[in-house]
Scaffold this motif. Structure first.
Motif, PDB file in Angstrom:
ATOM      1  N   SER A 707     -22.184  -1.583  22.907  1.00 38.37           N
ATOM      2  CA  SER A 707     -23.435  -1.391  22.170  1.00 38.37           C
ATOM      3  C   SER A 707     -23.524  -2.377  21.023  1.00 38.37           C
ATOM      4  O   SER A 707     -22.508  -2.813  20.462  1.00 38.37           O
ATOM      5  N   LEU A 708     -24.771  -2.720  20.686  1.00 37.82           N
ATOM      6  CA  LEU A 708     -25.044  -3.674  19.615  1.00 37.82           C
ATOM      7  C   LEU A 708     -26.070  -3.082  18.677  1.00 37.82           C
ATOM      8  O   LEU A 708     -27.101  -2.557  19.124  1.00 37.82           O
ATOM      9  N   LEU A 709     -25.786  -3.138  17.334  1.00 43.74           N
ATOM     10  CA  LEU A 709     -26.710  -2.663  16.311  1.00 43.74           C
ATOM     11  C   LEU A 709     -27.172  -3.839  15.462  1.00 43.74           C
ATOM     12  O   LEU A 709     -26.348  -4.638  15.016  1.00 43.74           O
ATOM     13  N   ILE A 710     -28.486  -3.976  15.283  1.00 48.68           N
ATOM     14  CA  ILE A 710     -29.062  -4.941  14.353  1.00 48.68           C
ATOM     15  C   ILE A 710     -29.567  -4.163  13.148  1.00 48.68           C
ATOM     16  O   ILE A 710     -30.402  -3.250  13.279  1.00 48.68           O
ATOM     17  N   VAL A 711     -29.025  -4.479  11.956  1.00 54.81           N
ATOM     18  CA  VAL A 711     -29.361  -3.768  10.717  1.00 54.81           C
ATOM     19  C   VAL A 711     -30.124  -4.733   9.821  1.00 54.81           C
ATOM     20  O   VAL A 711     -29.575  -5.759   9.392  1.00 54.81           O
ATOM     21  N   VAL A 759     -23.669  -5.145  14.163  1.00 54.33           N
ATOM     22  CA  VAL A 759     -22.406  -4.444  14.438  1.00 54.33           C
ATOM     23  C   VAL A 759     -22.208  -4.433  15.943  1.00 54.33           C
ATOM     24  O   VAL A 759     -23.120  -4.024  16.693  1.00 54.33           O
ATOM     25  N   LEU A 760     -21.040  -4.897  16.416  1.00 56.09           N
ATOM     26  CA  LEU A 760     -20.679  -4.889  17.825  1.00 56.09           C
ATOM     27  C   LEU A 760     -19.700  -3.739  18.067  1.00 56.09           C
ATOM     28  O   LEU A 760     -18.664  -3.653  17.392  1.00 56.09           O
ATOM     29  N   LEU A 761     -20.039  -2.870  19.010  1.00 57.34           N
ATOM     30  CA  LEU A 761     -19.196  -1.722  19.351  1.00 57.34           C
ATOM     31  C   LEU A 761     -18.669  -1.935  20.769  1.00 57.34           C
ATOM     32  O   LEU A 761     -19.342  -1.605  21.765  1.00 57.34           O
ATOM     33  N   VAL A 799     -32.745  -0.065  11.863  1.00 58.43           N
ATOM     34  CA  VAL A 799     -31.629  -0.378  12.754  1.00 58.43           C
ATOM     35  C   VAL A 799     -32.127  -0.378  14.187  1.00 58.43           C
ATOM     36  O   VAL A 799     -32.828   0.562  14.612  1.00 58.43           O
ATOM     37  N   GLY A 800     -31.800  -1.449  14.918  1.00 58.25           N
ATOM     38  CA  GLY A 800     -32.119  -1.520  16.338  1.00 58.25           C
ATOM     39  C   GLY A 800     -30.843  -1.364  17.149  1.00 58.25           C
ATOM     40  O   GLY A 800     -29.825  -1.947  16.832  1.00 58.25           O
ATOM     41  N   VAL A 801     -30.892  -0.537  18.210  1.00 53.63           N
ATOM     42  CA  VAL A 801     -29.714  -0.256  19.031  1.00 53.63           C
ATOM     43  C   VAL A 801     -30.000  -0.744  20.454  1.00 53.63           C
ATOM     44  O   VAL A 801     -31.090  -0.497  21.003  1.00 53.63           O
ATOM     45  N   ALA A 802     -28.993  -1.454  21.048  1.00 55.22           N
ATOM     46  CA  ALA A 802     -29.102  -1.895  22.431  1.00 55.22           C
ATOM     47  C   ALA A 802     -27.746  -1.746  23.080  1.00 55.22           C
ATOM     48  O   ALA A 802     -26.711  -1.835  22.424  1.00 55.22           O
ATOM     49  N   CYS A 803     -27.772  -1.504  24.396  1.00 57.75           N
ATOM     50  CA  CYS A 803     -26.525  -1.323  25.153  1.00 57.75           C
ATOM     51  C   CYS A 803     -26.517  -2.289  26.321  1.00 57.75           C
ATOM     52  O   CYS A 803     -27.520  -2.409  27.058  1.00 57.75           O
TER      53      CYS A 803
END
Length: 843
Positions: A707-711, A759-761, A799-803
């Motif tokens: 998952s990737l978060l753009i803050v 943030v890279l998860l 915050v944008g979330v993408a997987c």
């Protein structure tokens, strides 16, 4: 003279001067009209004035004449300008002539714009424009260099000269109609004089036609023409003027004056005939003297060439024989008829070289010198030395080449015999000819001399910069070199040692002896033998110097240096090594290098050492860690080589140890700066992009998802604008710290730029990303940053979330970033201070 040939330089200069005069005359007439200076437009108040249009035609004619004479170089632009000026003269003069002969008016009478109050203000006289029409046509056809062009220019020039001549005659004998329609309206005297000058320039550009031909040639007719030209032009006019003056003064009537004119002209003609006959006879007498001298010179040349002990020959500029003497035929074995018919006796192996060098010498205008072979009809080979010099005419053109052949077969045979003996001598030997040029060197001498001077075989020894020195360091002039002394004086030298600088700047010490090859001198042919004794002379000095250098370099080297026994014990150490490890010299000498080496790099060190010992490597280098007396590490660059004895047996190792601890520290700092954001201290965009690409590659390979978060901070620009960039930097640093605290060790938080973070998860599904997004939105709401006035700065973020698992299999890191970015903008649009997954707002 060739009709198409360009005029001589002298006549070209005359044409340029005439053109310049015409331009100046035109300017003076225009200045006269502009300033009302009467003397510039007419020579006397009662005489016709030169019109402004006449001045313009003079200026244009002058420019055309200068362009034709190449005053500003031969170019298309110059030719076009000259053509345009000639056409201008023809147009203005032709139009004015039409105005005179018809009732037409083209409005060009006064192009200069001066109001003169006449019926036709500014209109030049009929005679003037007629002369300018013919002159313009002359200038227009001046480049027509052909027989037809010759006739056309001659006719046009003669016509213009006739018009001007009539005008001058009219002034001299007082007949106004010869120069105009009245005594006040006609060709002015200054116009007539200017036209004479311009026509002189035109004729100067055509040396193939009179009157320029009379000055360009030196024949009898031309000499007579030069003598008659002045009187023929001046005396009839002078006689007419005198008769007219007498008649006007009442001394006699018109008929008596005409009778006097006839008698005077007849006398003048007779005088001119006698003068022409005298000029021709003088020329014939001079020609006869020159012919007698020429016959004597030919007789001398014939006698000299027939008796000369060398071959004499003459060729045309292309190399074809046109004369040869008997000795030439004796050398080559060809008859005179065979040689003049073009048969060559040059050896086939030398023919291409001879022809190439001959053409090169002729093209460069220099003498030809060469040695080559003739093969006689019977197969006999003869060596010759050939020299040829170009003969030139008065214009500097090559008309022929005169040369000589000297049979040097015996000399070459002797040189070859001597060279054969010299080549078998082990010692260095060279042969120097009587002219000082090296004739032959053997292989041993060539190895030495090639390093001392690259052109020693092409020039006399005395002309080369040898830079010799004696053993005491004093310089030796070229005339004091052993070979030069023997060549010039005959005195032979035994084993004199001199030093010479080589191509690399080192000094070669040569022990030289010289002998005369024969007693035919001075100057003599010299055999010089020499040996390079540099090594013998400097062996001891080099050894002592090398030892001293080693001691100095070892003890004072800025890096650590040590000698290590084959067993690994330190045999000798320098001060730099002691300081590096913080040991005394005695302490180090009692240790092995294994005791100082960190255990982590010891195995690699021993392996490389074994490869050097076996001869597989000449040396090896590696970076390794040592331990100081206090236990602290020292990073060093180690370079190790093996010292062997005279028989190649291993003696000991030489190790150079350079302290690179500080360099390693700086490299670590530079790597950190390259990978981390300078303001916040977290990873930067470059590192984040690299790690994201790698993680997606791992996911595709092993089947996982991340998952990737753009803050993106909300209204961050307002913080900067209202509270200043210093507070904005504090906010960015606080956000970075919060992100670092909230993520796992396996996660990566980075600042992408400005107020945007990511943030890279790794190996985390979308639900895990959403959980962290909710946590971050809440934590940022509760984040307090001091704004400087005691009031906290409110911070929120979208915050944008993408997987990656929800994207196509071929999606790359840019695609995942784009999806997360779109989700973040979706959160912005729906009110900020929240998160969104793809386009679906939440939280």
């Amino acid at each position: 003279m060739d009709v198409g040939a360009p005029p001589p330089r002298e006549l070209t200069l005359v044409a340029r001067a005439c053109g310049g005069f015409a331009i100046l005359l035109g300017l003076l007439i225009l200045i006269g009209w502009a300033t009302d200076a009467g003397v510039l437009i007419r020579l006397a108040p009662s005489l016709p004035a030169a019109m402004p249009n006449t001045a313009l035609m003079f200026a244009a004619s002058g420019v055309a004449l200068m362009m034709e004479a190449g005053a500003f170089g031969e170019s298309r632009r110059s030719a076009a300008l000259g053509l345009a000026c000639a056409l201008f003269v023809i147009a203005v003069a032709g139009a004015t002539l039409i105005e005179h002969t018809t009732s037409a008016s083209f409005g060009i009478d006064n192009l200069f714009g001066v109001d003169m109050g006449a019926e036709h203000p500014g209109r030049p006289a009929t005679h003037t424009v007629a002369a300018f029409v013919l002159l313009g046509c002359c200038l227009l056809t001046a480049r027509w260099r052909s027989p037809v062009g010759h006739l056309v220019v001659s006719a046009l020039g003669a016509g213009a000269a006739a018009v001007v001549g009539l005008a001058v005659a009219g002034y001299l004998i007082g007949v106004p109609y010869l120069f105009g329609t009245s005594s006040t309206h006609g060709m002015s005297l200054n116009t007539a004089f200017g036209l004479v000058v311009v026509l002189t320039g035109v004729f100067a550009l055509r040396p193939e036609m009179p009157p320029a031909a009379w000055f360009a040639h030196s024949g009898g007719g031309e000499a007579a023409a030069r003598r008659l030209m002045g009187p023929a032009l001046i005396l009839p006019f002078a006689a007419g003027a005198l008769v007219q003056v007498g008649a006007n003064g009442g001394l006699y009537g018109q008929r008596f004056g005409l009778s006097i004119m006839v008698v005077v002209v007849a006398a003048l003609i007779q005088g001119l005939i006698f003068s022409a006959v005298g000029a021709v006879r003088e020329h014939e007498a001079i020609q006869a003297v020159l012919e007698r001298e020429s016959r004597k010179n030919v007789q001398r040349f014939t006698t000299l060439t027939s008796q000369a002990p060398v071959g004499i020959f003459e060729t045309d500029p292309n190399g074809k024989l046109i004369f040869l003497n008997e000795h030439w035929t004796q050398i080559t074995g060809l008859s005179e008829a065979q040689a003049l018919a073009g048969r060559s006796a040059v050896h086939p192996d030398d023919r291409e070289r001879v022809q190439r060098d001959w053409r090169a010498a002729c093209s460069a205008g220099r003498d030809y010198d060469a040695e080559f072979r003739f093969r006689r009809p019977g197969g006999e080979i003869r060596w010759v030395a050939c020299h040829a010099t170009a003969l030139r005419d008065d214009a500097g053109e090559v008309t022929s080449l005169l040369g000589s052949l000297l049979d040097i077969t015996e000399r070459r045979a002797a040189e070859e015999r001597i060279a054969l003996v010299v080549d078998r001598i082990a010692e260095a030997v060279s042969i120097i000819g009587p002219d000082g040029v090296t004739v032959h060197v053997n292989d041993a001498a060539r190895k030495i001399l090639d390093d001392l001077h690259e052109s020693y075989e092409d020039r006399p020894t005395a002309d080369l910069a040898w830079g010799g020195v004696r053993t005491d360091g004093t310089p030796v002039a070229n005339d004091q070199l052993p070979a030069e002394i023997t060549r010039v004086t005959g005195r032979e030298i035994d084993e004199e040692t001199l030093g010479f600088s080589g191509s690399d700047g080192s000094v070669h010490w040569l022990r030289t002896s010289t002998r005369r090859l024969s007693d035919d001198g001075p100057p003599y042919t010299v055999v010089a033998s020499f040996a390079d004794v540099t090594e013998q002379r400097q062996a001891g000095a080099r050894l002592a110097e090398a030892q001293a250098r080693f001691e100095l370099a070892f003890d004072h080297a800025p890096i650590g240096v040590t000698l290590v026994s084959l067993e690994g014990n330190l045999l000798r150490v320098n001060d730099a090594l002691c300081q590096m490890f913080d040991f005394g010299e005695e302490d180090l000498l009692g240790k092995s290098f294994q005791e100082l080496t960190d255990a982590e790099g010891l195995d690699e060190d021993l392996e490389e050492l074994g490869r050097v010992f076996s001869g597989e490597l000449r040396k090896y280098e590696m970076e390794k860690r040592y331990t100081k007396t206090d236990g602290s590490p020292v990073w060093a660059l180690l370079s190790v080589s093996l010292m062997r004895g005279a028989e190649g047996e291993p003696r000991y190792f030489i190790a150079q140890v350079m302290d690179i601890t500080e360099r390693r520290r700086l490299e670590g700092e530079l790597r950190h700066q390259a990978d981390h954001d300078m303001l916040t201290g977290i990873a930067n965009r470059r590192v984040f992009a690299t790690e994201l690409s790698r993680q997606l590659a791992r996911d595709r390979r092993y089947g996982g998802e991340s998952s990737l978060l753009i803050v993106d901070l909300d209204d961050f620009k307002d913080i900067n604008d209202t509270m200043g960039h210093a507070v904005g930097d504090l906010v960015l640093q606080a956000v970075a710290n919060l992100l670092s605290e909230r993520v796992r060790d396996t996660d990566l938080a980075a600042r992408l730029g400005g107020d945007e973070f990511a943030v890279l998860l790794p190996t985390t599904p979308r639900e895990g990303g959403e959980i962290l997004a909710i946590d971050l939105v809440q934590a940022l709401r509760e984040l307090h940053v001091d704004g400087g006035d005691g009031k906290p700065v409110a911070v929120t973020a979208s915050v944008g979330v993408a997987c990656s698992g929800e994207l196509p299999e071929d999606a790359d890191d840019e695609s995942l970033l784009a999806v997360a970015d779109l989700a973040m903008y979706s959160a912005k649009r729906t009110g900020r201070d929240r998160y969104a997954v793809h386009d679906t707002p939440a939280g």
